[in-house]
Design a protein around this motif. Structure first.
Motif, PDB file in Angstrom:
ATOM      1  N   MET A 121      -4.401   3.236  -2.369  1.00 10.97           N
ATOM      2  CA  MET A 121      -3.263   4.109  -2.648  1.00 10.97           C
ATOM      3  C   MET A 121      -1.950   3.378  -2.380  1.00 10.97           C
ATOM      4  O   MET A 121      -0.961   3.573  -3.095  1.00 10.97           O
ATOM      5  N   GLY A 122      -1.945   2.536  -1.348  1.00  9.78           N
ATOM      6  CA  GLY A 122      -0.734   1.785  -1.023  1.00  9.78           C
ATOM      7  C   GLY A 122      -0.322   0.842  -2.130  1.00  9.78           C
ATOM      8  O   GLY A 122       0.864   0.725  -2.460  1.00  9.78           O
ATOM      9  N   ALA A 123      -1.295   0.142  -2.723  1.00  3.56           N
ATOM     10  CA  ALA A 123      -0.967  -0.792  -3.795  1.00  3.56           C
ATOM     11  C   ALA A 123      -0.747  -0.074  -5.118  1.00  3.56           C
ATOM     12  O   ALA A 123       0.247  -0.308  -5.814  1.00  3.56           O
ATOM     13  N   ASN A 124      -1.660   0.822  -5.473  1.00  3.96           N
ATOM     14  CA  ASN A 124      -1.682   1.379  -6.822  1.00  3.96           C
ATOM     15  C   ASN A 124      -0.658   2.485  -7.062  1.00  3.96           C
ATOM     16  O   ASN A 124      -0.174   2.644  -8.178  1.00  3.96           O
ATOM     17  N   LEU A 125      -0.359   3.258  -6.037  1.00  8.40           N
ATOM     18  CA  LEU A 125       0.620   4.341  -6.194  1.00  8.40           C
ATOM     19  C   LEU A 125       1.893   4.065  -5.403  1.00  8.40           C
ATOM     20  O   LEU A 125       2.989   4.070  -5.968  1.00  8.40           O
ATOM     21  N   ASP A 126       1.760   3.806  -4.097  1.00 13.62           N
ATOM     22  CA  ASP A 126       2.960   3.555  -3.295  1.00 13.62           C
ATOM     23  C   ASP A 126       3.746   2.370  -3.835  1.00 13.62           C
ATOM     24  O   ASP A 126       4.983   2.358  -3.808  1.00 13.62           O
ATOM     25  N   GLY A 127       3.036   1.355  -4.338  1.00 18.70           N
ATOM     26  CA  GLY A 127       3.725   0.188  -4.876  1.00 18.70           C
ATOM     27  C   GLY A 127       4.638   0.534  -6.038  1.00 18.70           C
ATOM     28  O   GLY A 127       5.704  -0.064  -6.212  1.00 18.70           O
ATOM     29  N   VAL A 128       4.239   1.527  -6.841  1.00 17.18           N
ATOM     30  CA  VAL A 128       5.076   1.976  -7.945  1.00 17.18           C
ATOM     31  C   VAL A 128       6.235   2.825  -7.424  1.00 17.18           C
ATOM     32  O   VAL A 128       7.389   2.659  -7.841  1.00 17.18           O
ATOM     33  N   VAL A 129       5.934   3.725  -6.498  1.00 14.90           N
ATOM     34  CA  VAL A 129       6.977   4.595  -5.938  1.00 14.90           C
ATOM     35  C   VAL A 129       8.017   3.769  -5.178  1.00 14.90           C
ATOM     36  O   VAL A 129       9.230   3.891  -5.415  1.00 14.90           O
ATOM     37  N   PHE A 130       7.562   2.930  -4.256  1.00 13.97           N
ATOM     38  CA  PHE A 130       8.491   2.138  -3.452  1.00 13.97           C
ATOM     39  C   PHE A 130       9.239   1.119  -4.317  1.00 13.97           C
ATOM     40  O   PHE A 130      10.420   0.851  -4.099  1.00 13.97           O
ATOM     41  N   GLY A 131       8.522   0.545  -5.292  1.00 16.04           N
ATOM     42  CA  GLY A 131       9.174  -0.413  -6.172  1.00 16.04           C
ATOM     43  C   GLY A 131      10.289   0.225  -6.982  1.00 16.04           C
ATOM     44  O   GLY A 131      11.383  -0.326  -7.110  1.00 16.04           O
ATOM     45  N   THR A 132      10.018   1.404  -7.519  1.00 13.90           N
ATOM     46  CA  THR A 132      11.036   2.109  -8.298  1.00 13.90           C
ATOM     47  C   THR A 132      12.226   2.485  -7.428  1.00 13.90           C
ATOM     48  O   THR A 132      13.389   2.324  -7.833  1.00 13.90           O
ATOM     49  N   HIS A 133      11.938   2.998  -6.234  1.00 13.72           N
ATOM     50  CA  HIS A 133      13.012   3.376  -5.311  1.00 13.72           C
ATOM     51  C   HIS A 133      13.921   2.187  -5.006  1.00 13.72           C
ATOM     52  O   HIS A 133      15.161   2.331  -4.965  1.00 13.72           O
ATOM     53  N   ALA A 134      13.324   1.017  -4.819  1.00 16.68           N
ATOM     54  CA  ALA A 134      14.115  -0.172  -4.526  1.00 16.68           C
ATOM     55  C   ALA A 134      14.879  -0.671  -5.750  1.00 16.68           C
ATOM     56  O   ALA A 134      15.995  -1.188  -5.629  1.00 16.68           O
TER      57      ALA A 134
END
Length: 265
Positions: A121-134
């Protein structure tokens, strides 16, 4: 900027140019990320390759004449540092492929493993959420941008043999469909690619099964070409399915049924 309903057919003509553009590719050390980094660079973009594999990441960065940055996409601070690094080295960010991902490696029965679940979940979903936020502040500073998230056909269909992977990829699909229109007024386009079994390390455990069932493996270049088509097009909020033997295009979702008639008293 066109909404998802009219996104089909908005890809670039051959020889589309990304001259003057700066791109970030996460999970760029191999597979889909590597192919996309090379394709974006060939189109003229300056590329920053991000990955947890420093050797592979640096090799790709050298091949594209760009930069490498180690990044754990499940960490919000690491995503912000990646964007800051890109702005410092290249002057801004215009394009991002949020591609880093891992296989789940467990189910919900006796094989359930909390650490594996959180890693996926950290790589596949959080990575998209956190990446977009940044990314958003940097893209706003450039007057807009294009973000593509790597989802999967597992985000468009039921996957009984790996329900947790399907869950995080369905979440990415929902994010793309929702963020596309939400960010349109800021000239930031958000789309997803949804490949079937494509050439990457994530399918390594499945190769024997795919061979036995004679299921074709999609070349990584097909995915990379689709990403280029998306970032040089004008659609947003679309989830492009990529299936062997078919031309990639936005998936057509059925509308949710509206309210029915009130029940009789």
């Amino acid at each position: 900027m066109k909404a998802v309903e009219s996104a089909a057919g908005t890809g670039p003509s051959d020889g589309a140019s990304l001259e003057g553009k700066v791109a970030i590719v996460t999970g760029g050390a191999g597979g889909l990320g590597r192919a996309t980094a090379l394709t974006l660079a060939e189109a003229g973009a300056r590329v920053v390759v991000a990955d947890l594999d420093p050797r592979g990441g640096r090799e790709v960065a050298e091949a594209v004449g760009g930069h490498f940055r180690a990044c754990d996409v499940s960490d919000p601070d690491a995503n912000r540092a990646l964007v800051d690094f890109t702005v410092e080295q290249c002057g801004g960010v215009d394009i991002a492929l949020l591609n880093a991902g891992v296989a789940t490696g467990c189910g919900l029965g006796e094989d359930f493993d909390l650490a594996r679940y959180r890693r996926a979940m950290g790589a596949n979903l959080d990575g998209v959420v956190f990446g977009t936020h940044a990314l958003l502040p940097a893209m706003r500073a450039r007057g807009g941008g294009a973000i593509v998230a790597t989802a999967s056909l597992a985000g468009l269909a039921a996957v009984p043999f790996d329900p947790l992977y399907a869950a995080n990829k369905h979440a990415v699909v929902g994010l793309a469909r929702s963020l596309g229109p939400a960010l349109a007024s800021e000239n930031v386009r958000f789309n997803a690619v949804c490949p079937g079994f494509a050439e990457s390390r994530i399918i390594d455990p499945l190769r024997d099964m795919l061979a036995e069932q004679r299921l074709p493996i999609i070349p990584a270049q097909v995915v990379a070409d689709t990403v280029l088509r998306i970032v040089t097009g004008d659609g947003t909020g679309a989830c492009w399915f990529i299936q062997a033997g078919r031309d990639p295009e936005p998936f057509r979702f059925r509308n949710v049924p509206g309210p029915g008639e009130p029940a009789a008293a």
